[in-house]
Scaffold this motif. Structure first.
Motif, PDB file in Angstrom:
ATOM      1  N   VAL A 183      12.454 -60.582  13.954  1.00 55.81           N
ATOM      2  CA  VAL A 183      11.275 -61.058  14.675  1.00 55.81           C
ATOM      3  C   VAL A 183      10.752 -59.958  15.600  1.00 55.81           C
ATOM      4  N   MET A 184      11.662 -59.304  16.320  1.00 50.46           N
ATOM      5  CA  MET A 184      11.251 -58.227  17.228  1.00 50.46           C
ATOM      6  C   MET A 184      10.639 -57.061  16.454  1.00 50.46           C
ATOM      7  N   ALA A 185      11.178 -56.764  15.279  1.00 48.08           N
ATOM      8  CA  ALA A 185      10.636 -55.683  14.454  1.00 48.08           C
ATOM      9  C   ALA A 185       9.228 -56.036  13.976  1.00 48.08           C
ATOM     10  N   LYS A 186       9.025 -57.282  13.584  1.00 54.87           N
ATOM     11  CA  LYS A 186       7.695 -57.706  13.146  1.00 54.87           C
ATOM     12  C   LYS A 186       6.684 -57.642  14.286  1.00 54.87           C
ATOM     13  N   GLN A 187       7.157 -57.835  15.510  1.00 58.43           N
ATOM     14  CA  GLN A 187       6.288 -57.757  16.683  1.00 58.43           C
ATOM     15  C   GLN A 187       6.098 -56.308  17.143  1.00 58.43           C
ATOM     16  N   GLY A 188       6.815 -55.373  16.511  1.00 60.11           N
ATOM     17  CA  GLY A 188       6.710 -53.964  16.868  1.00 60.11           C
ATOM     18  C   GLY A 188       7.512 -53.571  18.096  1.00 60.11           C
ATOM     19  N   LYS A 189       8.423 -54.420  18.516  1.00 58.14           N
ATOM     20  CA  LYS A 189       9.223 -54.145  19.717  1.00 58.14           C
ATOM     21  C   LYS A 189      10.415 -53.242  19.427  1.00 58.14           C
ATOM     22  N   ILE A 190      10.924 -53.273  18.196  1.00 59.36           N
ATOM     23  CA  ILE A 190      12.018 -52.394  17.797  1.00 59.36           C
ATOM     24  C   ILE A 190      11.735 -51.868  16.398  1.00 59.36           C
ATOM     25  N   LYS A 191      12.441 -50.799  16.033  1.00 56.55           N
ATOM     26  CA  LYS A 191      12.309 -50.229  14.695  1.00 56.55           C
ATOM     27  C   LYS A 191      13.643 -50.414  13.976  1.00 56.55           C
ATOM     28  N   LEU A 192      13.597 -51.042  12.828  1.00 54.68           N
ATOM     29  CA  LEU A 192      14.809 -51.262  12.043  1.00 54.68           C
ATOM     30  C   LEU A 192      15.091 -50.037  11.183  1.00 54.68           C
ATOM     31  N   LYS A 193      16.356 -49.894  10.779  1.00 55.80           N
ATOM     32  CA  LYS A 193      16.746 -48.804   9.886  1.00 55.80           C
ATOM     33  C   LYS A 193      16.200 -49.062   8.488  1.00 55.80           C
ATOM     34  N   THR A 194      15.908 -47.995   7.797  1.00 51.92           N
ATOM     35  CA  THR A 194      15.485 -48.120   6.401  1.00 51.92           C
ATOM     36  C   THR A 194      16.719 -48.328   5.539  1.00 51.92           C
ATOM     37  N   ALA A 195      16.498 -48.747   4.291  1.00 49.94           N
ATOM     38  CA  ALA A 195      17.609 -48.924   3.349  1.00 49.94           C
ATOM     39  C   ALA A 195      18.337 -47.588   3.146  1.00 49.94           C
ATOM     40  N   GLU A 196      17.572 -46.516   3.111  1.00 50.57           N
ATOM     41  CA  GLU A 196      18.187 -45.188   2.929  1.00 50.57           C
ATOM     42  C   GLU A 196      19.097 -44.837   4.113  1.00 50.57           C
ATOM     43  N   GLU A 197      18.662 -45.149   5.315  1.00 50.31           N
ATOM     44  CA  GLU A 197      19.490 -44.882   6.485  1.00 50.31           C
ATOM     45  C   GLU A 197      20.780 -45.713   6.448  1.00 50.31           C
ATOM     46  N   LEU A 198      20.670 -46.952   6.014  1.00 53.13           N
ATOM     47  CA  LEU A 198      21.861 -47.788   5.901  1.00 53.13           C
ATOM     48  C   LEU A 198      22.836 -47.254   4.858  1.00 53.13           C
ATOM     49  N   LEU A 199      22.310 -46.819   3.726  1.00 54.99           N
ATOM     50  CA  LEU A 199      23.170 -46.265   2.668  1.00 54.99           C
ATOM     51  C   LEU A 199      23.830 -44.968   3.111  1.00 54.99           C
ATOM     52  N   ASN A 200      23.132 -44.171   3.891  1.00 52.51           N
ATOM     53  CA  ASN A 200      23.708 -42.920   4.386  1.00 52.51           C
ATOM     54  C   ASN A 200      24.876 -43.160   5.337  1.00 52.51           C
ATOM     55  N   GLU A 201      24.885 -44.298   5.995  1.00 52.87           N
ATOM     56  CA  GLU A 201      26.000 -44.636   6.894  1.00 52.87           C
ATOM     57  C   GLU A 201      27.280 -44.930   6.112  1.00 52.87           C
ATOM     58  N   LEU A 202      27.143 -45.330   4.873  1.00 50.06           N
ATOM     59  CA  LEU A 202      28.317 -45.635   4.053  1.00 50.06           C
ATOM     60  C   LEU A 202      28.949 -44.348   3.643  1.00 50.06           C
TER      61      LEU A 202
END
Length: 68
Positions: free
Chosen positions: A49-68
């Motif tokens: 909800v906060m991301a949709k409101q522009g209050k935070i930026k979520l990680k991209t799928a690529e960023e999540l995969l890079n964490e693995l």
């Protein structure tokens, strides 16, 4: 309405008995793992909800995969 309560173990039996004595309340205990899942899910929904409101930026799928 559904409510999750965090009750001290030594008071749980009393509270459950009290809730069950009310005809308009259906009370059933859940496991600690399920309670944790609900808590994490609720946090995730708030983040979306906060991301949709522009209050935070979520990680991209690529960023999540890079964490693995």
């Amino acid at each position: 309405m559904k409510v999750i309560l965090d009750i001290k173990d030594n008071k749980a039996d009393f509270v459950m008995e009290l809730l069950r004595s009310l005809s308009f309340v259906k009370a059933e205990p859940i496991s600690p793992a399920k309670a944790q899942f609900y808590k994490e899910f609720k946090t995730s929904v708030k983040e979306v909800v906060m991301a949709k409101q522009g209050k935070i930026k979520l990680k991209t799928a690529e960023e999540l995969l890079n964490e693995l």
